[in-house]
Enzyme design. Structure first.
Site, mmCIF file in Angstrom:
data_model
loop_
_atom_site.group_PDB
_atom_site.id
_atom_site.type_symbol
_atom_site.label_atom_id
_atom_site.label_comp_id
_atom_site.label_asym_id
_atom_site.label_seq_id
_atom_site.Cartn_x
_atom_site.Cartn_y
_atom_site.Cartn_z
ATOM 1 N N GLU A 130 0.836 -1.194 0.000
ATOM 2 C CA GLU A 130 0.000 0.000 0.000
ATOM 3 C C GLU A 130 0.879 1.254 0.000
ATOM 4 O OE1 GLU A 130 -3.707 1.632 2.800
ATOM 5 O OE2 GLU A 130 -2.388 0.022 3.495
ATOM 6 N N LYS A 185 -9.142 2.523 -2.292
ATOM 7 C CA LYS A 185 -9.455 1.822 -1.051
ATOM 8 C C LYS A 185 -10.872 2.144 -0.614
ATOM 9 C CE LYS A 185 -7.323 0.957 3.496
ATOM 10 N NZ LYS A 185 -6.127 1.273 4.312
ATOM 11 N N CYS A 228 -5.634 -3.355 2.218
ATOM 12 C CA CYS A 228 -5.424 -3.422 3.671
ATOM 13 C C CYS A 228 -6.710 -3.586 4.468
ATOM 14 C CB CYS A 228 -4.655 -2.184 4.129
ATOM 15 S SG CYS A 228 -3.845 -2.415 5.736
ATOM 16 N N LYS A 231 -0.628 -10.036 16.493
ATOM 17 C CA LYS A 231 -1.376 -9.603 15.310
ATOM 18 C C LYS A 231 -1.067 -10.461 14.088
ATOM 19 C CE LYS A 231 -2.363 -5.476 12.517
ATOM 20 N NZ LYS A 231 -2.064 -4.042 12.307
ATOM 21 N N GLY A 282 -4.400 -58.788 8.279
ATOM 22 C CA GLY A 282 -4.012 -57.687 7.417
ATOM 23 C C GLY A 282 -4.446 -56.343 7.983
ATOM 24 N N ASP A 302 -6.582 -53.870 6.899
ATOM 25 C CA ASP A 302 -7.966 -53.404 6.894
ATOM 26 C C ASP A 302 -8.802 -54.061 7.981
ATOM 27 O OD1 ASP A 302 -7.404 -51.776 4.759
ATOM 28 O OD2 ASP A 302 -8.096 -53.207 3.253
ATOM 29 N N THR A 314 -14.680 -54.409 6.274
ATOM 30 C CA THR A 314 -13.257 -54.104 6.415
ATOM 31 C C THR A 314 -12.667 -53.366 5.211
ATOM 32 O OG1 THR A 314 -12.625 -56.249 5.489
ATOM 33 C CG2 THR A 314 -12.942 -56.131 7.877
ATOM 34 N N THR A 364 -14.047 -58.694 -3.908
ATOM 35 C CA THR A 364 -14.910 -59.679 -4.557
ATOM 36 C C THR A 364 -16.364 -59.254 -4.427
ATOM 37 O OG1 THR A 364 -13.368 -61.487 -4.121
ATOM 38 C CG2 THR A 364 -15.655 -62.090 -4.543
#
Length: 643
Positions: free
Chosen positions: A46, A115, A168, A201, A358, A360, A464, A476
């Protein structure tokens, strides 16, 4: 644009108060540095031409006249550069003084944005010198004899790029101009600022910028005054901040005496995709957007040798550091809350989980255990069933049994071998032929056992399968694809591993921890093919469909942003540089899209399960796709990619 990216910069030059020609020399030098880096759009702070802290010198004609002369010199001296640039300067019109941002490119001034909201409290006294844009009467301003567009709602457009400006304090009001500019089409907001430093700030400012970029679904580039401003009462630390849709991309160091040039890239394609998908973005626009917005065309340079400087996370589903702990806790809370509601609603007395050893099934069991603990139900009412088959190895079997026991869950062991052999006999299938029938019959036999035990015990079968498997169709149909409630359906494979590891290190005893860590280290496999001669896993999933970390990366960018395969390929090259070569990435990218389209029919009939992250494949929510959609456009694009 390069894959939708626009290279932007926030510049913080040295200034000397009221020394306009010194200041434009510094601005020009940073512009040329930015040009060498391929920057396409940039901003300076600015009132950078004069410095912000001139105070009552803003009422001096000598300063104002020379500011205009310096501006024209800057514009002319940078005529060989094609960067769209915004610079702050005080300008006079209508017998008043305005705090403005001037847009220029290639030796031409394109427009001027004054502005809107003047800060006039505590240390700020801008109304002493400046007038708000809300009081403007004319749509143009005369600078050294030439008329230019003047408006606080100017848009600078080039193809899909639309740039808006605020100054700003405009950011700090309840409804910033950038909110309206965004609904008018701006996808990059530049803020030229002169914000002084106070304790605390900066953090507030950073969060404000990120939040506004998220509200606007836009890029946000913030350039604020630095070294050289008067320190009579205030200190300016120099802030260059670039954010995109809530994420901080780049920021400058503060309190440095060096000039700053903060560069990053805004992804216009992903922003536009998010705006399109989020159809509430334009809600209420009719009542707010009463003012006409003037658009100004500019030429965006597309430099050769484009280099992406912003980081690309190879594991977008898994945060690092302290954020990972918080993410893991939140994920488990979501999964547990979903399962708890379903158990109570179904009046279920038990939960049945098939445990393979496993990742999962381990995660599903952990979620179930946490849910029963939350409901104050005894863990013994959870039935963990291990179902050894033709491909089960000693390692996975022992891990499954040890985990069930160490967690205090009821163990059942039911071998599927005899049932599968009888089934092969019934359908006249040779058990020595290890084809898809051989494999899938085992998965379906296991699912039948789980469903029937759940019926016996008044329980629910807990699914799972994870998100990555659903994307690839690596399940599957009506086998492990099905359950009564799928707790892992929104969890990608890469995150499953981290969740199990996190539980191992934070939530269980030593015996369970060792078992969990060994499960994490076990190769991913459905174990539907007999082990090798040494009893080790022979069928490794990632050898067949590709690395899950690549597929999860592809999945994230495809579903989250709707990205082209070519863009995903480009990003993957950067994210996995040194880990995978281009040929490998291209090969598995093709596999991903081919399987994703082929396997949609499995996703069209998924069981219920909780949505956890921003990417989900539930047919009732995030992903509704025809099962017979054609993948040709995507695959042809991948085929055309160069190595």
């Amino acid at each position: 644009m390069n894959y939708g990216f626009v290279k932007v910069a926030a510049a913080v030059p040295h200034v000397q108060v009221a020394d306009c020609f010194y200041n434009i020399e510094k601005i020009e030098r940073l512009m040329r540095q930015a040009s060498e880096k391929g920057v396409q759009i940039m901003a300076f702070p600015e009132l950078a031409v004069t410095a912000y802290t001139c105070l009552d010198l803003f009422a001096q004609q000598t300063l104002l006249d020379n500011a205009e002369k310096a501006l024209l010199k800057l514009v002319n001296d940078t005529a060989d550069l094609d960067i769209l640039t915004f610079v702050g300067i005080p300008l006079r019109t209508e017998n008043r003084l305005f705090n403005t941002a001037v847009a220029f490119q290639g030796g031409r001034i394109l427009g001027v944005v004054p502005k809107t909201h003047l800060s006039n409290y505590k240390e700020f006294q801008e109304q002493r010198w400046f007038t708000s844009a809300l009081e403007l009467q004319k749509p143009t301003i005369n600078i050294c004899g030439q008329e230019y567009p003047l408006d606080n709602y100017l848009l600078f457009n080039s193809g899909h790029i639309s740039v808006g400006i605020e100054i700003c304090e405009d950011l700090w009001v309840p409804v910033p101009p950038s909110s309206l500019l965004a609904m008018k089409g701006a996808n990059i907001i530049f803020n030229i600022s002169a914000s002084n430093e106070l304790i605390g700030k900066h953090n507030y400012l950073s969060s404000l910028i990120c939040q506004q970029s998220a509200r606007c679904i836009a890029g946000y580039v913030y350039a604020s005054s630095g070294f050289g401003e008067s320190s009579t009462d205030l200190v300016f630390a120099g802030n260059g901040i670039i954010a995109e849709n809530g994420n901080l991309l780049a920021k400058s160091p503060r309190f440095t005496m060096e000039e700053q040039l903060v560069v990053s890239e805004i992804d216009i394609e992903t922003l536009q995709n998010d705006r399109m998908v989020n159809n509430s973005f334009m809600r209420g626009a009719a009542g707010l957007l009463k003012k006409e917005t003037q658009t100004i065309d500019f030429e965006v340079r597309v430099p050769g040798g484009f280099e992406l400087t912003r980081p690309v996370d190879p594991h977008p589903f898994t945060p690092s550091g302290d954020a990972l702990k918080e993410r893991c806790e939140e994920i488990f809370q979501i999964q547990v809350a979903g399962l708890a509601k379903r158990i109570l609603h179904a009046h279920a007395q038990t939960a049945v989980v098939g445990i393979s050893g496993g990742l999962d099934s381990t995660l599903a069991l952990l979620v179930t255990v946490m849910t029963f603990d939350a409901l104050k139900m005894p863990r013994e009412q959870i039935i963990g069933i291990t179902m050894p088959g033709f491909g089960t190895t000693g390692r996975t079997y022992n891990n499954a049994v040890n985990l069930i026991r160490s967690l205090g869950v009821t163990l059942k062991e039911i071998s599927i071998k005899e049932a599968c052999l009888q089934h092969f006999k019934d359908i006249n299938h040779d058990p020595s032929v290890h084809d898809v029938t051989y494999e899938n019959s085992q998965a379906r036999e296991r699912t039948q056992i789980l469903m029937d035990v759940a019926n016996q015990e008044n329980g629910l079968v807990i699914g799972t399968g994870d998100l990555s498997e659903l994307a690839l169709g690596w399940a599957t149909y009506n086998g492990d694809h099905m359950s009564m409630y799928g707790v892992n359906g929104s969890i990608p494979k890469t995150l499953v591993k981290y969740l199990v590891e996190w539980v191992a290190n934070n939530r269980v005893d030593e015996a369970s921890r060792l078992t969990l860590l060994d499960i994490v280290d076990t190769p991913i496999s459905p174990e539907l093919i007999p082990a090798d001669e040494n009893g080790n896993i022979k069928q490794k999933t990632e050898d067949l469909v590709g690395p899950y970390e690549l597929h999860d990366f592809f999945l994230y960018h495809f579903l989250r942003f709707g990205s082209h395969p070519s863009k995903i390929y480009f990003l993957a090259q950067k994210a996995f540089a040194g880990a995978y070569d281009n040929a490998t990435i291209k090969k598995w990218l093709y596999t991903f899209f081919r399987r994703f389209f082929q396997q949609q029919f499995k996703r069209s009939c998924l069981p219920d399960g909780p949505k956890v992250g921003s990417v989900s494949l539930s047919p009732r929510g995030d992903w509704r796709m025809p099962s017979d959609a054609v993948s040709r456009l995507w695959l042809e694009e991948i085929e055309s990619l160069s190595l």
